[in-house]
Design an enzyme around this catalytic site. Sequence first.
Site, short mmCIF file in Angstrom:
data_model
loop_
_atom_site.label_atom_id
_atom_site.label_comp_id
_atom_site.label_asym_id
_atom_site.label_seq_id
_atom_site.Cartn_x
_atom_site.Cartn_y
_atom_site.Cartn_z
N HIS A 50 -8.69 1.63 9.27
CA HIS A 50 -7.80 2.18 8.14
C HIS A 50 -8.79 3.71 8.06
O HIS A 50 -8.98 3.93 8.51
CB HIS A 50 -8.26 1.83 7.48
CG HIS A 50 -6.99 2.00 5.93
ND1 HIS A 50 -6.97 3.13 5.47
CD2 HIS A 50 -5.58 1.24 5.35
CE1 HIS A 50 -6.17 3.23 4.73
NE2 HIS A 50 -5.22 2.51 4.90
N LYS B 47 -8.20 -2.03 -1.24
CA LYS B 47 -8.34 -1.04 -1.52
C LYS B 47 -9.85 -1.36 -2.24
O LYS B 47 -9.54 -2.56 -2.56
CB LYS B 47 -7.56 0.08 -1.97
CG LYS B 47 -6.59 0.68 -0.43
CD LYS B 47 -6.47 1.68 -0.10
CE LYS B 47 -5.12 2.06 0.90
NZ LYS B 47 -4.79 3.45 0.51
N ASN C 67 -2.62 -4.28 0.81
CA ASN C 67 -4.05 -3.56 0.73
C ASN C 67 -4.35 -3.34 -0.40
O ASN C 67 -3.96 -2.16 -1.03
CB ASN C 67 -4.26 -2.66 1.15
CG ASN C 67 -5.01 -2.33 2.22
OD1 ASN C 67 -6.16 -2.44 1.11
ND2 ASN C 67 -5.46 -0.82 2.68
N GLY D 190 -0.87 1.11 -2.86
CA GLY D 190 -0.75 1.49 -4.13
C GLY D 190 0.51 0.39 -4.82
O GLY D 190 0.41 0.08 -5.75
P1 PGA Z 1 0.30 3.84 0.58
O1 PGA Z 1 -1.34 3.10 1.01
O2 PGA Z 1 0.65 2.81 0.47
O3 PGA Z 1 -1.03 3.74 -1.17
O4 PGA Z 1 0.42 4.45 0.37
C1 PGA Z 1 -0.78 2.97 2.36
C2 PGA Z 1 -2.23 2.24 3.35
O5 PGA Z 1 -3.75 3.10 2.55
O6 PGA Z 1 -1.92 1.38 3.29
#
Ligand code: PGA
Length: 253
Positions: free
Chosen positions: A93, A12, A10, A232
């Site tokens: 989400h 984002k 993801n 991330g």
């Molecule tokens: P993260 O995010 O791996 O950066 O903790 C996971 C997500 O929000 O899907």
Amino acid sequence: MAVRPYIVGNWKMNGTRSMLSEARSIDRAAERLIKVEVALAPPFTLIHATRKEAGLIGVGAQDCHAAEGGAHTGDISAAMLKDSGAGFVIVGHSERRANHGEKDADVKAKALSVLAAGMSVIVCVGETEDQRDVGKAESVVARQLKASLPEGEVVAEKVTVAYEPVWAIGTGRTPTVDDVSAMHRSIRQVLIGFYGEEAGAKVRILYGGSVKAENAAELLGADDVGGALVGGASLTADGFLGIVAVAAEMQES
Ligand code: PGA
């Protein structure tokens, strides 16, 4: 772990066209790592280009509007996403729930629109730290599931659940393996109650929240974890493929 683990990146609100090279590298590696189902959810602006550049992996979106179309300035419908090359959409989400006030009913409406457009859906749920501290993590997640999931045995095969504890997202903190196992077992029971024994047993349950190559083996090894939703660590091919490689190795061992 599931028969064929599902590892979804993801991105984002990250990524311009210069990041397509990462998608290409991920796609090339996926050709070798066939025991793992790999997908990316780039921002809306890159869905079409990612689909064109990366022919093997799944490509999806991070959100959509529940309506088919109309006067919703700045929003994107599920049908538009399908048209741009998306095969799935992430809904609910915790960043959408927190930053845009999305409630379970909104998430369910979005999930239904995704299914109606002929795509599959990843429905995200997860407790806050306060909710976990007072012992309510499993009941909160069960309530979110019952109110966010689209109903009907026939839709179950198009549904994936992502369990993402809010306090573990982007923080580098993760639950213990026992906590992940307990939560995934509890989610499975809710899914069986909701979709019936057979259909509910098949829905994949991903874990998300600070997954990286270094902790992937233990998180993916927890009970009933069918893959990972990765934020991330999915932003570079190296970081993401490290996780995919762990999942592939676990399939072989
Ligand atoms: P993260 O995010 O791996 O950066 O903790 C996971 C997500 O929000 O899907």
